[in-house]
Design a protein around this motif. Structure first.
Motif, short mmCIF file in Angstrom:
data_model
loop_
_atom_site.label_atom_id
_atom_site.label_comp_id
_atom_site.label_asym_id
_atom_site.label_seq_id
_atom_site.Cartn_x
_atom_site.Cartn_y
_atom_site.Cartn_z
N UNK A 191 -3.10 14.06 -15.57
CA UNK A 191 -2.62 12.70 -15.84
C UNK A 191 -2.98 11.75 -14.70
N UNK A 192 -2.83 12.20 -13.46
CA UNK A 192 -3.17 11.34 -12.32
C UNK A 192 -4.67 11.03 -12.32
N UNK A 193 -5.49 12.03 -12.59
CA UNK A 193 -6.93 11.79 -12.67
C UNK A 193 -7.25 10.78 -13.79
N UNK A 194 -6.50 10.87 -14.87
CA UNK A 194 -6.74 9.96 -15.99
C UNK A 194 -6.38 8.53 -15.63
N UNK A 195 -5.29 8.33 -14.89
CA UNK A 195 -4.94 6.98 -14.41
C UNK A 195 -6.04 6.46 -13.48
N UNK A 196 -6.50 7.32 -12.57
CA UNK A 196 -7.56 6.93 -11.65
C UNK A 196 -8.83 6.58 -12.42
N UNK A 220 0.85 -1.19 0.00
CA UNK A 220 0.00 0.00 0.00
C UNK A 220 0.89 1.24 0.00
N UNK A 221 1.03 1.86 -1.15
CA UNK A 221 1.87 3.06 -1.28
C UNK A 221 1.08 4.28 -0.82
N UNK A 222 1.66 5.14 0.00
CA UNK A 222 0.92 6.33 0.47
C UNK A 222 0.54 7.25 -0.69
N UNK A 223 -0.54 7.98 -0.53
CA UNK A 223 -0.95 8.97 -1.53
C UNK A 223 0.12 10.05 -1.65
N UNK A 224 0.36 10.48 -2.88
CA UNK A 224 1.29 11.57 -3.20
C UNK A 224 2.73 11.25 -2.80
N UNK A 282 -2.35 4.23 -6.62
CA UNK A 282 -1.39 4.96 -5.79
C UNK A 282 0.04 4.61 -6.18
N UNK A 283 0.27 3.35 -6.56
CA UNK A 283 1.62 2.96 -6.99
C UNK A 283 1.99 3.61 -8.32
N UNK A 284 1.06 3.57 -9.27
CA UNK A 284 1.32 4.18 -10.58
C UNK A 284 1.52 5.69 -10.43
N UNK A 285 0.67 6.32 -9.62
CA UNK A 285 0.79 7.77 -9.40
C UNK A 285 2.14 8.10 -8.77
N UNK A 286 2.58 7.28 -7.82
CA UNK A 286 3.86 7.53 -7.15
C UNK A 286 5.04 7.40 -8.11
N UNK A 287 4.97 6.40 -8.99
CA UNK A 287 6.04 6.21 -9.97
C UNK A 287 6.04 7.37 -10.98
N UNK A 288 4.86 7.75 -11.42
CA UNK A 288 4.74 8.87 -12.36
C UNK A 288 5.29 10.15 -11.73
N UNK A 289 4.85 10.44 -10.49
CA UNK A 289 5.29 11.66 -9.81
C UNK A 289 6.80 11.68 -9.60
#
Length: 539
Positions: free
Chosen positions: A437-442, A268-272, A472-479
């Motif tokens: 982009x994050x909204x699009x992944x979600x 479980x990767x933390x948000x942001x 959350x994992x994809x968003x973290x890698x993207x960020x």
């Protein structure tokens, strides 16, 4: 045949007759526009409609096509402008059915009045005019034809075709190598799509966007420049990143089911968070797939490189970076609150039509109106030290093309369709594009979950939990990849706390915007932005 005492007129004389033009606009053009996909006001009642401006375009063989702008005034109290190129061809000339506006027989003039984009001799003449860069003018107006670097070698005309996905614009493919996009709805300023594409191609040297090939613009009274169309290099691709992302997410859920992976045990990767692929546990990487993480990083890198290019011009007012200030804050709050109030009304009016979770989340959205409004009103420029630049403005997975070698190209810089042309050009934090982009992944995660064609064995609750962990994992890698790339080139996006603050703000803004689109076009999907708002708000 015309009566003996009546002079037989030419097409030019007929079209230049004021009474003909007015009747043509009121009785014929409007009906034709209602049949097209690019006319955006089909649900609005027209009060008056007229041909606002016209410019003749002379072709070989004494053929004349008229570039015309159409002014439509609506009973609701607003005005829109549209663009079309109108010509006359003989009755026996074969053209696409979509091209025929009507069959003319008056004053001895007979033939098919057509949208000339569907007429190949005109498309060829238009292409050659762009290559020549010769302007056309009358007393108060001028048509400018510009050739960009992608066409500097002046490749001769070979062939052309109108593409079938005509929507808000019409696209023509030339020589199998270029696209000419015709802007059907016009704005009283240069289109940001043209401005940003040209800048990124010819000044910013951003290679992962279509190269600028040329444009057509209408200059009125020497002070108003209106974009009519843009020529761009064709990007060979295997489809939009959206479709590939949806397939990748389906694969993730299928691997969970195939391996009976306990969802509680998935990392479980933390948000942001900012996380590299190597920091994810090996079993989680297997479920996601390493090639997926590589593609996400590549997309993040390309988005960052686009922003770095847009940050590069420190001189021109149109593109130079600027700080946050009170004027921007007033603009931002007014714009968002206006849109937010409209969304609350829209949801409230449609809530009884929704069912299940969609209705439950819609009720939560309405019930928390004051809290959500206060989130937006709490924006303070004094806590921000980063800069604002011109941005894409409507970035999501559907605006990114994927190539066979797993690279990505960013397209369509027109901005949010609901925004005015001026609002689309306001400089904002590049993190608004990242939020898109994050909204699009979600969105893609829940599009897979709610797709009835996917026959997953997991319960909806399990799909939600697994989907959120994936997101959350994809968003973290993207960020992580975006931020490291941006900072390596000194793109001023602020430090970690400021980045997270701006991301949260614009993620909520994007989700609110999406509610309107879904309720108006596909109500079954409104559950997706409502889910996003619920989770952003609870985070």
């Amino acid at each position: 045949m015309a009566p003996a005492n009546q002079k037989i007129k030419t097409w030019d004389e007929t079209f230049n007759d004021e009474s003909f033009r007015q009747g043509f606009a009121e009785r014929i053009l409007l009906n034709y526009m209602m049949t097209t996909r690019w006319y955006a006001a089909k649900t609005q009642k027209v009060k008056t409609i007229k041909i606002e401006q016209q410019m003749p375009f002379e072709m070989e063989g004494d053929e004349t096509v008229y570039f015309i702008t159409i002014e439509a005034n609506f009973e609701a109290g607003f005005t829109e402008y549209y663009f079309i190129m109108v010509g006359l061809v003989d009755e026996d000339v074969e053209v696409d059915k979509k091209a025929v506006i009507y069959n003319l027989s008056a004053n001895g003039v007979k033939g098919q009045v057509i949208d000339s984009l569907y007429y190949e001799p005109f498309r060829k003449a238009l292409y050659n005019q762009i290559l020549s860069q010769k302007p056309l003018s009358d007393d108060n107006n001028k048509l400018l034809f510009d050739r960009g670097r992608a066409l500097r070698s002046s490749p001769p005309y070979e062939n052309s075709r109108v593409l079938g996905f005509d929507q808000s614009n019409t696209s023509i493919e030339y020589n199998g190598q270029y696209f000419f996009k015709v802007y059907r709805r016009l704005f009283s300023d240069a289109n940001p799509d043209l401005e940003l594409t040209k800048f990124l191609s010819e000044e910013g040297h951003f290679n992962n966007s279509p190269r600028y090939g040329g444009s057509v613009s209408w200059v009125k009274n020497d002070f108003q420049t209106i974009s009519l169309g843009i020529m761009q290099e064709k990007i060979e691709n295997i489809g939009e990143a959206w479709n590939h992302t949806v397939d990748m997410i389906k694969g993730y859920f299928e691997r969970i089911e195939a391996t009976d992976a306990p969802i509680d045990d998935i990392q479980d990767v933390p948000s942001f968070a900012f996380v590299s692929p190597e920091e994810l546990k090996s079993d989680f990487r297997l479920l996601i797939a390493d090639d997926v993480l590589t593609k996400v990083e590549k997309m993040a890198q390309r988005v960052a490189e686009m922003h770095i290019a847009l940050f590069s011009n420190r001189v021109e007012t149109q593109f130079n970076p600027i700080p946050f200030n009170g004027d921007y804050t007033v603009w931002l709050k007014n714009r968002i609150i206006y849109q937010l109030n409209a969304r609350f009304i829209l949801v409230d009016e449609n809530i009884e039509k929704l069912t299940g979770l969609a209705q439950e989340y819609a009720q939560l959205f309405v019930n928390h109106r004051a809290d959500i409004t206060n989130r937006f009103l709490a924006f303070e420029e004094n806590r921000l030290n980063s800069c604002r630049i011109r941005i894409h403005g409507d970035l999501h997975l559907g605006q990114i093309l994927m190539t066979e070698d797993d690279d990505f190209y960013i397209i369509d810089y027109e901005g949010e369709p609901e925004s005015t042309i001026r609002d689309r050009k306001v400089k904002q934090t590049p993190l608004k594009d990242v939020a898109g982009m994050l909204r699009s992944f979600h969105y893609a995660v829940y599009a897979v979950i709610f797709d009835k064609n996917n026959k997953f064995q997991l319960s909806q609750e399990a799909l939600f939990e697994a989907g959120e962990k994936y997101y959350r994992a994809i968003a973290a890698v993207f960020l992580n990849k975006y931020v490291t790339t941006a900072m390596s080139e000194n793109l001023d996006i602020g430090y970690e706390s400021e980045i997270k603050y701006l991301l949260k703000y614009h993620l909520l803004e994007k989700a609110v915007y999406e509610i309107g689109y879904e309720l108006k076009s596909r109500p079954d999907w409104v559950i997706i932005p409502l889910t996003g708002i619920k989770q952003i708000f609870e985070d």
